[in-house]
Design a protein around this motif. Structure first.
Motif, mmCIF file in Angstrom:
data_model
loop_
_atom_site.group_PDB
_atom_site.id
_atom_site.type_symbol
_atom_site.label_atom_id
_atom_site.label_comp_id
_atom_site.label_asym_id
_atom_site.label_seq_id
_atom_site.Cartn_x
_atom_site.Cartn_y
_atom_site.Cartn_z
ATOM 1 N N ARG A 1 0.839 -1.205 0.000
ATOM 2 C CA ARG A 1 0.000 0.000 0.000
ATOM 3 C C ARG A 1 0.868 1.246 0.000
ATOM 4 O O ARG A 1 1.934 1.266 0.620
ATOM 5 C CB ARG A 1 -0.824 0.061 1.282
ATOM 6 N N LEU A 2 0.365 2.298 -0.655
ATOM 7 C CA LEU A 2 1.008 3.607 -0.561
ATOM 8 C C LEU A 2 0.431 4.346 0.644
ATOM 9 O O LEU A 2 -0.783 4.420 0.800
ATOM 10 C CB LEU A 2 0.732 4.417 -1.828
ATOM 11 N N LEU A 3 1.328 4.863 1.492
ATOM 12 C CA LEU A 3 0.884 5.674 2.632
ATOM 13 C C LEU A 3 1.685 6.963 2.671
ATOM 14 O O LEU A 3 2.908 6.944 2.451
ATOM 15 C CB LEU A 3 1.125 4.949 3.959
ATOM 16 N N THR A 4 1.018 8.075 2.968
ATOM 17 C CA THR A 4 1.768 9.286 3.274
ATOM 18 C C THR A 4 2.351 9.128 4.682
ATOM 19 O O THR A 4 1.949 8.227 5.441
ATOM 20 C CB THR A 4 0.862 10.529 3.249
ATOM 21 N N PHE A 5 3.266 9.997 5.036
ATOM 22 C CA PHE A 5 3.809 9.923 6.395
ATOM 23 C C PHE A 5 2.718 10.257 7.425
ATOM 24 O O PHE A 5 2.758 9.754 8.554
ATOM 25 C CB PHE A 5 5.041 10.819 6.533
ATOM 26 N N ALA A 6 1.755 11.065 7.013
ATOM 27 C CA ALA A 6 0.620 11.339 7.919
ATOM 28 C C ALA A 6 -0.201 10.057 8.115
ATOM 29 O O ALA A 6 -0.629 9.751 9.240
ATOM 30 C CB ALA A 6 -0.250 12.455 7.337
ATOM 31 N N ASP A 7 -0.407 9.305 7.039
ATOM 32 C CA ASP A 7 -1.123 8.022 7.151
ATOM 33 C C ASP A 7 -0.371 7.074 8.092
ATOM 34 O O ASP A 7 -0.970 6.411 8.949
ATOM 35 C CB ASP A 7 -1.225 7.314 5.785
ATOM 36 N N ALA A 8 0.951 6.976 7.889
ATOM 37 C CA ALA A 8 1.759 6.051 8.703
ATOM 38 C C ALA A 8 1.690 6.449 10.179
ATOM 39 O O ALA A 8 1.516 5.593 11.058
ATOM 40 C CB ALA A 8 3.205 6.051 8.210
ATOM 41 N N ALA A 9 1.798 7.754 10.440
ATOM 42 C CA ALA A 9 1.728 8.221 11.837
ATOM 43 C C ALA A 9 0.364 7.885 12.436
ATOM 44 O O ALA A 9 0.271 7.458 13.595
ATOM 45 C CB ALA A 9 1.992 9.724 11.901
ATOM 46 N N ALA A 10 -0.699 8.045 11.638
ATOM 47 C CA ALA A 10 -2.046 7.751 12.141
ATOM 48 C C ALA A 10 -2.188 6.258 12.458
ATOM 49 O O ALA A 10 -2.774 5.879 13.483
ATOM 50 C CB ALA A 10 -3.088 8.183 11.111
ATOM 51 N N GLU A 11 -1.623 5.412 11.602
ATOM 52 C CA GLU A 11 -1.740 3.956 11.843
ATOM 53 C C GLU A 11 -0.957 3.552 13.086
ATOM 54 O O GLU A 11 -1.401 2.710 13.876
ATOM 55 C CB GLU A 11 -1.237 3.187 10.619
ATOM 56 N N ILE A 12 0.229 4.145 13.262
ATOM 57 C CA ILE A 12 1.025 3.818 14.452
ATOM 58 C C ILE A 12 0.316 4.339 15.702
ATOM 59 O O ILE A 12 0.226 3.625 16.721
ATOM 60 C CB ILE A 12 2.443 4.411 14.335
ATOM 61 N N GLY A 13 -0.201 5.570 15.624
ATOM 62 C CA GLY A 13 -0.912 6.139 16.777
ATOM 63 C C GLY A 13 -2.077 5.254 17.197
ATOM 64 O O GLY A 13 -2.277 4.990 18.384
ATOM 65 N N ALA A 14 -2.834 4.777 16.190
ATOM 66 C CA ALA A 14 -4.002 3.937 16.495
ATOM 67 C C ALA A 14 -3.557 2.608 17.110
ATOM 68 O O ALA A 14 -4.126 2.140 18.093
ATOM 69 C CB ALA A 14 -4.806 3.690 15.219
ATOM 70 N N ALA A 15 -2.511 2.007 16.544
ATOM 71 C CA ALA A 15 -2.051 0.699 17.037
ATOM 72 C C ALA A 15 -1.455 0.820 18.437
ATOM 73 O O ALA A 15 -1.645 -0.063 19.277
ATOM 74 C CB ALA A 15 -1.014 0.115 16.073
ATOM 75 N N ALA A 16 -0.738 1.919 18.680
ATOM 76 C CA ALA A 16 -0.032 2.074 19.952
ATOM 77 C C ALA A 16 -0.887 2.752 21.014
ATOM 78 O O ALA A 16 -0.490 2.809 22.180
ATOM 79 C CB ALA A 16 1.258 2.877 19.731
ATOM 80 N N GLY A 17 -2.028 3.304 20.579
ATOM 81 C CA GLY A 17 -2.888 3.998 21.530
ATOM 82 C C GLY A 17 -2.234 5.259 22.067
ATOM 83 O O GLY A 17 -2.342 5.575 23.253
ATOM 84 N N ARG A 18 -1.525 5.986 21.179
ATOM 85 C CA ARG A 18 -0.908 7.233 21.628
ATOM 86 C C ARG A 18 -1.129 8.308 20.576
ATOM 87 O O ARG A 18 -1.365 8.007 19.412
ATOM 88 C CB ARG A 18 0.578 7.050 21.919
#
Ligand SMILES: NC(=O)c1ccc[n+]([C@@H]2O[C@H](COP(=O)([O-])OP(=O)(O)OC[C@H]3O[C@@H](n4cnc5c(N)ncnc54)[C@H](OP(=O)(O)O)[C@@H]3O)[C@@H](O)[C@H]2O)c1
Length: 285
Positions: A187-204
Protein backbone atom coordinates in the motif's frame (compact mmCIF):
# COMPACT_ATOMS: atom_id res chain seq x y z
CA UNK A 1 32.21 -13.17 20.64
CA UNK A 2 34.71 -14.81 18.28
CA UNK A 3 33.07 -16.43 15.30
CA UNK A 4 34.19 -19.68 13.73
CA UNK A 5 35.27 -20.00 10.10
CA UNK A 6 33.40 -22.31 7.76
CA UNK A 7 34.21 -22.68 4.06
CA UNK A 8 30.63 -22.02 3.05
CA UNK A 9 29.79 -19.30 5.55
CA UNK A 10 27.59 -16.40 4.54
CA UNK A 11 28.98 -13.07 5.69
CA UNK A 12 26.09 -10.77 6.66
CA UNK A 13 27.26 -7.16 6.65
CA UNK A 14 25.15 -4.89 8.81
CA UNK A 15 24.45 -8.14 10.64
CA UNK A 16 23.41 -6.33 13.84
CA UNK A 17 21.07 -3.98 11.93
CA UNK A 18 17.44 -4.13 10.83
CA UNK A 19 17.77 -6.47 7.85
CA UNK A 20 21.08 -8.18 8.70
CA UNK A 21 20.03 -9.39 12.15
CA UNK A 22 16.95 -11.07 10.69
CA UNK A 23 18.91 -12.64 7.85
CA UNK A 24 21.50 -14.05 10.26
CA UNK A 25 18.75 -15.49 12.47
CA UNK A 26 16.99 -17.12 9.50
CA UNK A 27 20.16 -18.65 8.06
CA UNK A 28 21.17 -20.02 11.48
CA UNK A 29 17.67 -21.45 11.97
CA UNK A 30 18.25 -23.44 8.78
CA UNK A 31 21.52 -24.73 10.20
CA UNK A 32 23.60 -22.68 7.77
CA UNK A 33 26.92 -21.16 8.85
CA UNK A 34 26.82 -17.40 9.29
CA UNK A 35 29.39 -14.76 10.04
CA UNK A 36 28.13 -11.38 11.22
CA UNK A 37 29.87 -8.31 9.81
CA UNK A 38 29.82 -5.27 12.09
CA UNK A 39 32.21 -3.20 14.17
CA UNK A 40 30.98 -4.81 17.39
CA UNK A 41 31.85 -8.48 16.76
CA UNK A 42 35.11 -10.44 16.42
CA UNK A 43 36.68 -10.15 13.96
CA UNK A 44 35.28 -6.63 13.45
CA UNK A 45 34.25 -5.27 10.07
CA UNK A 46 34.39 -1.53 9.40
CA UNK A 47 33.58 0.06 6.04
CA UNK A 48 35.94 2.89 7.01
CA UNK A 49 38.90 0.59 7.74
CA UNK A 50 39.92 -1.58 4.78
CA UNK A 51 42.33 -3.53 6.98
CA UNK A 52 39.27 -5.21 8.51
CA UNK A 53 37.86 -6.48 5.19
CA UNK A 54 40.12 -9.45 4.39
CA UNK A 55 39.92 -11.10 7.86
CA UNK A 56 36.09 -11.30 7.79
CA UNK A 57 36.16 -12.71 4.25
CA UNK A 58 38.44 -15.60 5.16
CA UNK A 59 36.52 -18.82 4.50
CA UNK A 60 33.36 -17.03 3.34
CA UNK A 61 31.42 -18.17 0.26
CA UNK A 62 28.68 -15.56 -0.06
CA UNK A 63 28.03 -12.03 1.23
CA UNK A 64 24.96 -9.92 2.07
CA UNK A 65 25.99 -6.31 1.45
CA UNK A 66 24.16 -3.69 3.50
CA UNK A 67 26.24 -0.53 3.31
CA UNK A 68 26.38 2.06 6.05
CA UNK A 69 25.37 4.86 6.33
CA UNK A 70 23.42 4.65 3.07
CA UNK A 71 23.93 3.11 -0.35
CA UNK A 72 22.80 6.46 -1.81
CA UNK A 73 25.49 8.68 -0.29
CA UNK A 74 28.16 9.98 -2.69
CA UNK A 75 31.11 7.60 -2.85
CA UNK A 76 29.20 4.48 -1.80
CA UNK A 77 29.58 2.81 -5.21
CA UNK A 78 33.37 3.22 -5.18
CA UNK A 79 33.76 1.78 -1.68
CA UNK A 80 31.46 -1.14 -2.47
CA UNK A 81 33.40 -1.78 -5.71
CA UNK A 82 36.62 -2.08 -3.69
CA UNK A 83 34.92 -4.37 -1.20
CA UNK A 84 33.43 -6.57 -3.94
CA UNK A 85 36.85 -6.90 -5.61
CA UNK A 86 38.35 -7.96 -2.28
CA UNK A 87 35.54 -10.44 -1.71
CA UNK A 88 35.78 -12.03 -5.17
CA UNK A 89 39.56 -12.29 -4.84
CA UNK A 90 39.00 -14.07 -1.52
CA UNK A 91 36.79 -16.70 -3.18
CA UNK A 92 33.26 -15.33 -2.68
CA UNK A 93 30.97 -16.47 -5.48
CA UNK A 94 27.60 -14.91 -4.56
CA UNK A 95 26.72 -11.33 -3.59
CA UNK A 96 23.31 -10.11 -2.44
CA UNK A 97 23.03 -6.31 -2.36
CA UNK A 98 20.54 -4.25 -0.36
CA UNK A 99 19.86 -1.23 -2.56
CA UNK A 100 17.43 1.69 -2.53
CA UNK A 101 14.75 2.86 -4.96
CA UNK A 102 15.19 5.89 -7.18
CA UNK A 103 18.70 6.77 -6.00
CA UNK A 104 21.48 7.52 -8.53
CA UNK A 105 24.35 6.31 -6.31
CA UNK A 106 22.40 3.15 -5.50
CA UNK A 107 21.93 2.44 -9.22
CA UNK A 108 25.69 2.87 -9.71
CA UNK A 109 26.29 0.41 -6.87
CA UNK A 110 23.92 -2.12 -8.41
CA UNK A 111 25.96 -1.96 -11.63
CA UNK A 112 29.14 -2.57 -9.62
CA UNK A 113 27.65 -5.76 -8.18
CA UNK A 114 26.23 -6.89 -11.52
CA UNK A 115 29.71 -6.49 -13.07
CA UNK A 116 31.63 -8.15 -10.21
CA UNK A 117 31.96 -11.43 -12.12
CA UNK A 118 30.08 -13.62 -9.62
CA UNK A 119 26.44 -14.59 -8.97
CA UNK A 120 24.34 -11.71 -7.69
CA UNK A 121 20.85 -10.74 -6.52
CA UNK A 122 19.73 -7.16 -5.90
CA UNK A 123 17.04 -6.12 -3.41
CA UNK A 124 15.96 -2.59 -4.32
CA UNK A 125 13.95 -1.55 -1.31
CA UNK A 126 11.53 1.24 -0.46
CA UNK A 127 11.43 2.96 2.96
CA UNK A 128 11.41 0.43 5.83
CA UNK A 129 8.46 0.10 8.24
CA UNK A 130 10.96 -0.60 11.02
CA UNK A 131 12.48 2.89 10.78
CA UNK A 132 9.62 3.82 13.13
CA UNK A 133 10.47 1.18 15.76
CA UNK A 134 14.11 0.12 15.42
CA UNK A 135 15.80 3.21 14.07
CA UNK A 136 15.99 6.99 14.00
CA UNK A 137 12.20 7.56 13.96
CA UNK A 138 11.58 5.70 17.23
CA UNK A 139 12.33 8.81 19.27
CA UNK A 140 9.93 10.77 17.06
CA UNK A 141 7.12 8.29 17.71
CA UNK A 142 7.77 8.41 21.46
CA UNK A 143 7.83 12.21 21.41
CA UNK A 144 4.42 12.37 19.68
CA UNK A 145 5.53 14.06 16.46
CA UNK A 146 7.19 12.74 13.32
CA UNK A 147 8.84 15.85 11.88
CA UNK A 148 10.19 15.27 8.38
CA UNK A 149 10.62 17.12 5.07
CA UNK A 150 8.53 14.52 3.30
CA UNK A 151 5.44 16.60 2.43
CA UNK A 152 2.40 14.57 1.46
CA UNK A 153 4.19 12.28 -0.99
CA UNK A 154 3.03 8.68 -0.54
CA UNK A 155 5.59 5.94 0.08
CA UNK A 156 5.09 2.14 -0.25
CA UNK A 157 6.72 1.29 3.11
CA UNK A 158 8.22 -2.22 3.09
CA UNK A 159 8.66 -4.63 5.99
CA UNK A 160 12.23 -5.76 6.67
CA UNK A 161 10.94 -9.27 7.41
CA UNK A 162 10.02 -9.49 3.72
CA UNK A 163 13.50 -8.27 2.75
CA UNK A 164 15.10 -10.86 5.04
CA UNK A 165 12.96 -13.63 3.55
CA UNK A 166 14.08 -12.69 0.03
CA UNK A 167 17.74 -12.44 1.03
CA UNK A 168 17.64 -15.91 2.56
CA UNK A 169 15.95 -17.24 -0.57
CA UNK A 170 18.71 -15.61 -2.64
CA UNK A 171 21.38 -17.47 -0.65
CA UNK A 172 19.62 -20.81 -0.73
CA UNK A 173 17.88 -21.03 -4.13
CA UNK A 174 19.70 -20.52 -7.46
CA UNK A 175 16.47 -19.31 -9.07
CA UNK A 176 17.16 -15.84 -7.63
CA UNK A 177 20.59 -15.44 -9.23
CA UNK A 178 20.67 -12.48 -11.64
CA UNK A 179 17.37 -11.03 -10.38
CA UNK A 180 16.69 -7.41 -9.41
CA UNK A 181 13.79 -7.43 -6.96
CA UNK A 182 12.14 -4.07 -6.44
CA UNK A 183 10.55 -4.58 -3.03
CA UNK A 184 7.74 -2.47 -1.58
CA UNK A 185 4.83 -2.97 0.74
CA UNK A 186 1.32 -3.56 -0.60
CA UNK A 187 0.00 0.00 0.00
CA UNK A 188 1.01 3.61 -0.56
CA UNK A 189 0.88 5.67 2.63
CA UNK A 190 1.77 9.29 3.27
CA UNK A 191 3.81 9.92 6.39
CA UNK A 192 0.62 11.34 7.92
CA UNK A 193 -1.12 8.02 7.15
CA UNK A 194 1.76 6.05 8.70
CA UNK A 195 1.73 8.22 11.84
CA UNK A 196 -2.05 7.75 12.14
CA UNK A 197 -1.74 3.96 11.84
CA UNK A 198 1.03 3.82 14.45
CA UNK A 199 -0.91 6.14 16.78
CA UNK A 200 -4.00 3.94 16.50
CA UNK A 201 -2.05 0.70 17.04
CA UNK A 202 -0.03 2.07 19.95
CA UNK A 203 -2.89 4.00 21.53
CA UNK A 204 -0.91 7.23 21.63
CA UNK A 205 -1.20 10.68 20.11
CA UNK A 206 1.08 10.84 17.12
CA UNK A 207 1.05 13.40 14.35
CA UNK A 208 3.09 14.05 11.29
CA UNK A 209 4.56 17.55 11.02
CA UNK A 210 5.89 18.46 7.56
CA UNK A 211 8.84 20.88 7.49
CA UNK A 212 11.01 22.32 4.75
CA UNK A 213 14.34 20.71 3.86
CA UNK A 214 16.08 23.87 5.09
CA UNK A 215 14.40 23.71 8.52
CA UNK A 216 15.09 19.97 8.72
CA UNK A 217 18.79 20.50 8.00
CA UNK A 218 18.96 23.36 10.52
CA UNK A 219 17.36 21.15 13.21
CA UNK A 220 19.85 18.32 12.59
CA UNK A 221 22.79 20.75 12.73
CA UNK A 222 21.37 22.16 15.96
CA UNK A 223 21.37 18.60 17.39
CA UNK A 224 25.10 18.46 16.64
CA UNK A 225 25.08 16.08 13.68
CA UNK A 226 28.05 16.45 11.33
CA UNK A 227 27.38 18.94 8.46
CA UNK A 228 28.43 16.43 5.78
CA UNK A 229 25.95 13.85 7.14
CA UNK A 230 23.20 16.48 7.31
CA UNK A 231 23.80 17.49 3.68
CA UNK A 232 23.77 13.85 2.51
CA UNK A 233 20.58 13.03 4.44
CA UNK A 234 18.76 16.17 3.32
CA UNK A 235 19.76 15.58 -0.31
CA UNK A 236 18.63 11.96 -0.04
CA UNK A 237 15.22 12.89 1.36
CA UNK A 238 14.77 15.60 -1.28
CA UNK A 239 15.62 13.11 -4.03
CA UNK A 240 13.69 10.01 -3.03
CA UNK A 241 10.57 11.79 -1.80
CA UNK A 242 9.85 13.90 -4.87
CA UNK A 243 7.21 11.44 -6.05
CA UNK A 244 9.52 9.17 -8.08
CA UNK A 245 8.98 6.27 -5.66
CA UNK A 246 5.25 6.75 -5.19
CA UNK A 247 4.31 3.46 -6.81
CA UNK A 248 4.01 -0.19 -5.81
CA UNK A 249 6.39 -2.85 -7.11
CA UNK A 250 6.07 -6.64 -7.21
CA UNK A 251 9.47 -7.82 -5.94
CA UNK A 252 8.07 -9.63 -2.91
CA UNK A 253 5.47 -11.42 -5.00
CA UNK A 254 8.00 -12.40 -7.69
CA UNK A 255 10.62 -13.63 -5.24
CA UNK A 256 8.42 -15.31 -2.62
CA UNK A 257 5.13 -16.02 -4.39
CA UNK A 258 3.13 -14.26 -1.67
CA UNK A 259 1.89 -10.78 -0.83
CA UNK A 260 4.09 -8.34 1.09
CA UNK A 261 3.33 -7.63 4.74
CA UNK A 262 0.96 -4.72 5.32
CA UNK A 263 1.95 -1.66 7.38
CA UNK A 264 -1.07 -2.22 9.64
CA UNK A 265 0.16 -5.71 10.61
CA UNK A 266 3.62 -4.28 11.28
CA UNK A 267 2.16 -1.50 13.48
CA UNK A 268 -0.01 -4.00 15.41
CA UNK A 269 2.94 -6.32 16.14
CA UNK A 270 5.36 -3.50 16.98
CA UNK A 271 2.79 -2.02 19.37
CA UNK A 272 2.30 -5.44 20.99
CA UNK A 273 6.07 -5.72 21.52
CA UNK A 274 5.91 -2.66 23.80
CA UNK A 275 8.52 -0.72 21.84
CA UNK A 276 6.23 2.34 21.64
CA UNK A 277 5.29 2.25 25.31
CA UNK A 278 8.77 2.18 26.83
CA UNK A 279 10.85 5.25 27.69
CA UNK A 280 12.62 6.82 24.74
CA UNK A 281 15.79 5.01 23.76
CA UNK A 282 17.96 6.73 21.21
CA UNK A 283 18.71 4.52 18.26
CA UNK A 284 20.68 5.95 15.41
CA UNK A 285 20.43 4.78 11.86
N1 LIG B 1 16.24 2.39 6.28
C1 LIG B 1 15.58 2.37 5.13
O1 LIG B 1 14.40 2.76 5.03
C2 LIG B 1 16.29 1.88 3.89
C3 LIG B 1 15.57 1.72 2.70
C4 LIG B 1 16.23 1.22 1.57
C5 LIG B 1 17.57 0.88 1.64
N2 LIG B 1 18.24 1.05 2.83
C6 LIG B 1 19.68 0.71 2.90
O2 LIG B 1 19.90 -0.15 3.99
C7 LIG B 1 21.27 -0.02 4.40
C8 LIG B 1 21.35 -0.11 5.90
O3 LIG B 1 20.64 0.94 6.47
P1 LIG B 1 19.71 0.71 7.74
O4 LIG B 1 19.03 1.99 8.02
O5 LIG B 1 18.84 -0.50 7.51
O6 LIG B 1 20.78 0.39 8.91
P2 LIG B 1 20.86 -0.91 9.81
O7 LIG B 1 21.30 -2.06 8.96
O8 LIG B 1 19.64 -1.07 10.63
O9 LIG B 1 22.02 -0.56 10.88
C9 LIG B 1 23.34 -0.34 10.56
C10 LIG B 1 24.21 -1.61 10.53
O10 LIG B 1 25.46 -1.24 9.95
C11 LIG B 1 26.49 -1.49 10.89
N3 LIG B 1 27.47 -0.40 10.77
C12 LIG B 1 27.34 0.89 11.15
N4 LIG B 1 28.45 1.58 10.85
C13 LIG B 1 29.30 0.69 10.26
C14 LIG B 1 30.61 0.78 9.74
N5 LIG B 1 31.30 1.94 9.74
N6 LIG B 1 31.18 -0.33 9.23
C15 LIG B 1 30.52 -1.52 9.22
N7 LIG B 1 29.27 -1.67 9.69
C16 LIG B 1 28.67 -0.57 10.21
C17 LIG B 1 25.84 -1.55 12.25
O11 LIG B 1 26.59 -2.39 13.11
P3 LIG B 1 27.67 -1.84 14.16
O12 LIG B 1 27.16 -0.54 14.69
O13 LIG B 1 27.73 -2.95 15.16
O14 LIG B 1 28.94 -1.69 13.39
C18 LIG B 1 24.51 -2.19 11.90
O15 LIG B 1 24.66 -3.60 11.80
C19 LIG B 1 21.79 1.29 3.80
O16 LIG B 1 22.72 1.03 2.78
C20 LIG B 1 20.53 1.93 3.19
O17 LIG B 1 20.84 2.63 2.01
C21 LIG B 1 17.64 1.51 3.94
Amino acid sequence: MTQGIHPTSTLVLGGTGKTGRRIGDRLRARGLPVRIGSRSVEPPFDWDDRETWAPVLDGVGSVYISYYPDVAVPGAAGIIRSFAETAVAAGVDRLVLLSGRGEDEAQATEKVIQDAGVEWTILRASWFNQNFSESYLLDSVLSGAVVLPTGDVPEPFVDVDDIADIAVAAFTDDRHVGQVYEVTGPRLLTFADAAAEIGAAAGRDLRYVPITSEDFAAALLHEGLPPEFVTDLTDLFRAILDGRNASLADGVQRALGREPRDFRDYARDAAASGIWTTDAVSISR
